[in-house]
Motif scaffolding. Sequence first.
Motif, short mmCIF file in Angstrom:
data_model
loop_
_atom_site.label_atom_id
_atom_site.label_comp_id
_atom_site.label_asym_id
_atom_site.label_seq_id
_atom_site.Cartn_x
_atom_site.Cartn_y
_atom_site.Cartn_z
N LEU A 135 -0.24 -0.81 -8.29
CA LEU A 135 -0.84 -1.11 -7.01
C LEU A 135 -2.13 -1.03 -7.02
CD1 LEU A 135 1.52 1.83 -5.25
CD2 LEU A 135 1.71 -0.78 -5.38
N LEU A 139 -3.98 -4.00 -5.14
CA LEU A 139 -4.65 -3.55 -3.67
C LEU A 139 -6.06 -3.51 -3.97
CD1 LEU A 139 -1.98 -0.75 -2.61
CD2 LEU A 139 -2.43 -3.30 -1.93
N LEU A 155 -6.89 -1.27 3.48
CA LEU A 155 -5.55 -2.10 2.87
C LEU A 155 -4.70 -1.20 2.24
CD1 LEU A 155 -3.94 -4.65 2.37
CD2 LEU A 155 -5.08 -5.11 0.44
N ARG A 156 -5.33 -0.40 1.25
CA ARG A 156 -4.53 0.72 0.31
C ARG A 156 -3.98 1.81 1.16
NH1 ARG A 156 -5.40 2.74 -5.28
NH2 ARG A 156 -4.23 4.15 -5.58
N PHE A 159 -0.94 0.52 3.21
CA PHE A 159 0.13 0.62 2.44
C PHE A 159 0.66 1.71 2.46
CE2 PHE A 159 2.31 0.52 -1.82
CZ PHE A 159 2.95 -0.87 -1.46
N GLN A 160 0.02 2.95 2.11
CA GLN A 160 0.45 4.17 2.01
C GLN A 160 1.17 4.40 3.30
OE1 GLN A 160 -3.31 6.16 0.58
NE2 GLN A 160 -2.10 6.51 -1.55
N TYR A 189 -2.33 -8.36 7.01
CA TYR A 189 -2.25 -7.72 5.91
C TYR A 189 -0.63 -7.23 5.81
CZ TYR A 189 -7.01 -5.44 5.98
OH TYR A 189 -8.23 -5.44 5.93
N LEU A 193 0.59 -8.88 1.88
CA LEU A 193 1.50 -7.67 0.88
C LEU A 193 2.83 -8.14 0.77
CD1 LEU A 193 0.31 -4.32 2.59
CD2 LEU A 193 -0.37 -5.27 0.39
N GLU A 194 3.36 -9.04 1.59
CA GLU A 194 4.65 -9.68 1.18
C GLU A 194 4.61 -10.75 0.21
OE1 GLU A 194 6.03 -10.65 5.29
OE2 GLU A 194 7.59 -8.92 5.14
N LEU A 198 5.10 -7.05 -2.90
CA LEU A 198 4.71 -5.56 -3.02
C LEU A 198 5.71 -4.69 -1.86
CD1 LEU A 198 1.08 -4.67 -3.48
CD2 LEU A 198 2.96 -4.34 -5.03
N LEU A 199 5.93 -5.64 -1.05
CA LEU A 199 6.97 -5.16 0.28
C LEU A 199 7.48 -6.35 0.77
CD1 LEU A 199 5.28 -5.77 2.98
CD2 LEU A 199 3.91 -3.61 2.37
N PRO A 221 9.10 -1.17 0.52
CA PRO A 221 8.42 -1.41 -0.63
C PRO A 221 9.39 -2.24 -1.91
CG PRO A 221 9.02 0.88 -0.75
CD PRO A 221 9.39 0.22 0.58
#
Length: 337
Positions: A135, A139, A155-156, A159-160, A189, A193-194, A198-199, A221
Amino acid sequence: NPLSEIIDYYLSHILKKRLSDIKEITYLFFDEIQIVPFWQDTLKRYYDLNQNLKFIISGSSSLFIRESSKESLAGRIFEQILPPLTFEEYKNFAKTPFFNEEVSFIDYLQFGGFFEEIELPNQERKKEFLREWVLGKVLERDLPNLYRLADSQILRIFFQILLGTTGQNVVLSKIANELEVSPTTITNYVAILEKTLLLASLFNFSGSFVRRERRLRKIYPASPNFLAFLPVFPPNLGALSETYVFNFLRQQYGREIFFFQERGLGVDFLIPQKRWALEVKFQEKIHAEDYKNLRTVMKRKKYHQGFLLTKNYSDEKKFPEGKIISFPVYRLETVKI
């Protein structure tokens, strides 16, 4: 151009041949290729000069490879996505024997999706690996560099937040308000991430694609292991197992899986092409009430097959709506629904 220098050195000092003299298939392997600027132009030039050269390239941030190669390597590149390990792969690679498959599955859900985790000695080292090399690298370094993101911390955090909503309905506008950024930024975002794998999003089922995109979504995720970043550890086993099921079904059926929610009624997964409904109940005892949603959705959708994925309970029941098969989640890959 370091990539050209490496290839030229290999040809002249190892193969001891000029490029035009290579008559047999010759493989060259490059890992983390995205680090080299304009790598795709260099490989294209060598390949076009002699197609006996075959390049196997890889990188931890697949986005870099895919974005860079779409145009310049069109017709010359074949992509293979390597997702995290499945449970069956984990059992094959782990060195310890498995006497209790249920316990082994829980270990896998927490720290079994990546080769490196299998060999690390304790939970803290495993969490550190995920945090820094999976990650953190993507990220905090790769994505900010690629997209010129001014604040990688947002961004991090985003994601969390998504990890904390795993298996739940996600309202992106509310998250945007919490982070004090625009809804457009949050939507972008999610797309980023897709692309990094990652998700992935799961949409509420609707017959219309337009309506589907506008309705509820859940976000999962790419590995249940990522839930180790949540403040509470170990994470909820129900969320872990549901994430595992989502990723397995997505590998099998692509984007043609959905969840169903309408007026208080819902099931975890629908596969319209198979006319199947699935519910994850990671619990030891299954009661009549646990079949209720599946039966109602099967009746409404006129599906005749349902699956109830449990912690360790197996059974097969016939109802007026159709048949519902119950089996432990850890058998999902071997049952091969």
